[in-house]
Enzyme design. Structure first.
Site, PDB file in Angstrom:
ATOM      1  N   ARG A  42       0.835  -1.184  -0.197  1.00 57.84           N
ATOM      2  CA  ARG A  42      -0.080  -0.097   0.056  1.00 57.84           C
ATOM      3  C   ARG A  42       0.841   1.294  -0.024  1.00 57.84           C
ATOM      4  NH1 ARG A  42      -5.600  -1.040   1.559  1.00 57.84           N
ATOM      5  NH2 ARG A  42      -5.877  -2.807   0.420  1.00 57.84           N
ATOM      6  N   ARG A  46      -3.638   6.311   0.171  1.00 53.84           N
ATOM      7  CA  ARG A  46      -3.854   7.640   1.082  1.00 53.84           C
ATOM      8  C   ARG A  46      -3.008   8.100   1.881  1.00 53.84           C
ATOM      9  NH1 ARG A  46      -9.543   5.110   2.947  1.00 53.84           N
ATOM     10  NH2 ARG A  46      -8.128   3.356   2.699  1.00 53.84           N
ATOM     11  N   ARG A  55      -7.030  11.256  -6.960  1.00 50.00           N
ATOM     12  CA  ARG A  55      -8.199  10.416  -6.719  1.00 50.00           C
ATOM     13  C   ARG A  55      -9.664  11.166  -6.417  1.00 50.00           C
ATOM     14  NH1 ARG A  55      -8.971   5.899  -4.633  1.00 50.00           N
ATOM     15  NH2 ARG A  55     -11.026   6.465  -4.982  1.00 50.00           N
ATOM     16  N   ASP A  91      -6.468  -3.408  -7.452  1.00 51.23           N
ATOM     17  CA  ASP A  91      -7.045  -3.902  -6.187  1.00 51.23           C
ATOM     18  C   ASP A  91      -7.339  -5.677  -6.496  1.00 51.23           C
ATOM     19  OD1 ASP A  91      -8.289  -3.151  -3.616  1.00 51.23           O
ATOM     20  OD2 ASP A  91      -9.684  -4.627  -4.486  1.00 51.23           O
ATOM     21  N   TYR A 166     -14.568 -12.391   0.374  1.00 52.67           N
ATOM     22  CA  TYR A 166     -15.180 -11.038   0.115  1.00 52.67           C
ATOM     23  C   TYR A 166     -16.660 -11.550  -0.582  1.00 52.67           C
ATOM     24  CZ  TYR A 166     -11.549  -7.720   1.487  1.00 52.67           C
ATOM     25  OH  TYR A 166     -10.795  -7.173   2.318  1.00 52.67           O
TER      26      TYR A 166
END
Ligand SMILES: Cc1c2[nH]c(c1CCC(=O)O)Cc1[nH]c(c(CCC(=O)O)c1C)Cc1[nH]c(c(CCC(=O)O)c1C)Cc1[nH]c(c(C)c1CCC(=O)O)C2
Length: 364
Positions: A42, A46, A55, A91, A166
């Site tokens: 990552r 962010r 973004r 992703d 998921y």
């Protein structure tokens, strides 16, 4: 300096060396390195103001499907931190969406699936993917390889268990209860689902390798929820099929999960060249479990990056020291960078890892 087979002396900055001879790929292959390579799971994301800006008005999945944005976002942490590898911005659910599953990535939550998987009919509707289904990934990798020069690009995919979680839970889960209930109660349905996801994962990684990535990482982030016996019975065959399907591809394979201390040796058996280790298991202990035939990657606790610098420095020193027990060490975090991380601390960690590990290249 190195001497090639023609006797020509190549300087360290000679473009002919290429990513296949980079410290990162060499460490994955357990070869001598000029310094311990470092990158961060990552690293694009962010924690970086330039990421938040780009973004601002683009949804996560849309950004993954725009090669221009993927290229820029992937390069941001390479420029800023001087890490030894880039990781493709994408992703784990991107290939599953390309296979026809209705899902979205919800900010602050993660992947959310419209119709959680309950039946064989639903599994059969998840179709195998081809390059054309993910042409934007193929294009982004080609653009990136051209831009990155000697810096290796890591491709990645989600492993069958983590993807299945998921799809069955419908979103993130703490217990993975619905997934385990399906696994124990309907093993045939479980194996059909995991088998289909393994096919998709293999095809997705093949597209990235054909487009030029220098290594791949298989993320089984949530595998640590399973006992060793259940991992061996329900998950290992499917992850091993993915890794075996890449054995002839010529790039190192990294296999990572969180909370996998008890699974490290079995995850190694699945066939990776490098096993990712979270912060719970010291790297010398991890190497004892994994054995001498695989390198390790890790394992600074991402929360340590929020502590005062002397704490960070002491932890980096400890991890480098314990990593010397491994036949190859790629420095990384034990899981992804937290969004609240000060990016300047990441830059300092890269410099510190390089400084502390630099030495005359071992000719062994
Ligand atoms: C489990 C998992 C997912 N996605 C991924 C995993 C395996 C790695 C891990 O264990 O963290 C893999 C992933 N997702 C992303 C990357 C980019 C590459 C990199 O590491 O820099 C990678 C390697 C981008 C992303 N994927 C996501 C973001 C955040 C979305 C945003 O910035 O708006 C990023 C940068 C969304 C996502 N997608 C997922 C989660 C849990 C989240 C976070 C939800 C949130 O906190 O908002 C599923």
């Amino acid at each position: 300096m190195t001497t090639d087979t023609t006797g020509t002396v190549a300087r360290d900055d000679d473009p002919r060396r290429g990513p296949a001879d980079s410290p990162f790929v060499r460490a994955c292959r357990r070869r001598p390195v000029p310094h311990t390579p470092v990158w961060f799971m990552r690293q694009a994301g962010r924690s970086l103001p330039e990421y938040r800006q780009i973004r601002a008005n683009v949804a996560m999945l849309e950004s993954c499907r725009r090669p221009d944005l993927v290229t820029e976002i992937t390069l941001q942490p390479v420029r800023r931190h001087g890490v030894d590898a880039a990781i493709l911005f994408s992703d784990i659910v991107v290939p599953v969406a390309a296979a026809g599953v209705d899902l979205d990535i919800v900010p602050g939550t993660g992947p959310v699936v419209a119709e959680p998987v309950r039946t064989l009919d639903q599994v059969e509707k998840i179709r195998p993917i081809t390059r054309d289904d993910v042409s934007y990934v193929d294009e982004a990798v080609r653009l990136l390889v051209a831009e990155l020069g000697d810096t290796p690009l890591i491709g990645f995919a989600g492993a069958p268990f983590t993807l299945a979680s998921y799809l069955v839970e419908g979103g993130p889960s703490r217990t993975h209860a619905k997934t385990k209930a399906l696994m124990y109660g309907q093993p045939e349905l479980w194996h059909a689902l995991a088998g289909r996801l393994a096919e998709i994962t293999l095809a997705f990684l093949r597209v990235q390798i054909d487009a030029g990535v220098s290594a791949v990482q298989l993320f089984d982030s949530w595998a640590g929820a399973l006992s060793e016996a259940d991992y061996r019975r329900f998950v290992l065959p499917h992850s091993a099929a993915v890794l075996a399907g890449l054995a002839d591809a010529g790039v190192p394979r990294i296999h990572f999960g969180v909370g996998t201390g008890e699974l490290l040796s079995t995850m190694g058996e699945a066939g990776a060249d490098v096993v990712g280790v979270d912060w719970r298991t010291p790297l010398d202990v991890a190497t004892g479990r994994i054995g001498p035939d695989r390198a390790v990657q890790g394992n600074l606790d991402p929360c340590v990056l929020l502590a005062p610098w002397p704490v960070v420095e002491a932890e980096v020193r400890r991890i480098l020291e314990q990593g010397r027990a491994a036949p190859g060490h790629v420095f990384n975090l034990g899981h992804g960078v937290l969004p609240e991380t000060d990016p300047d601390v990441l830059t300092r960690v890269v410099a510190l890892v390089h400084e502390l590990s630099a030495g005359p290249a071992d000719q062994g």
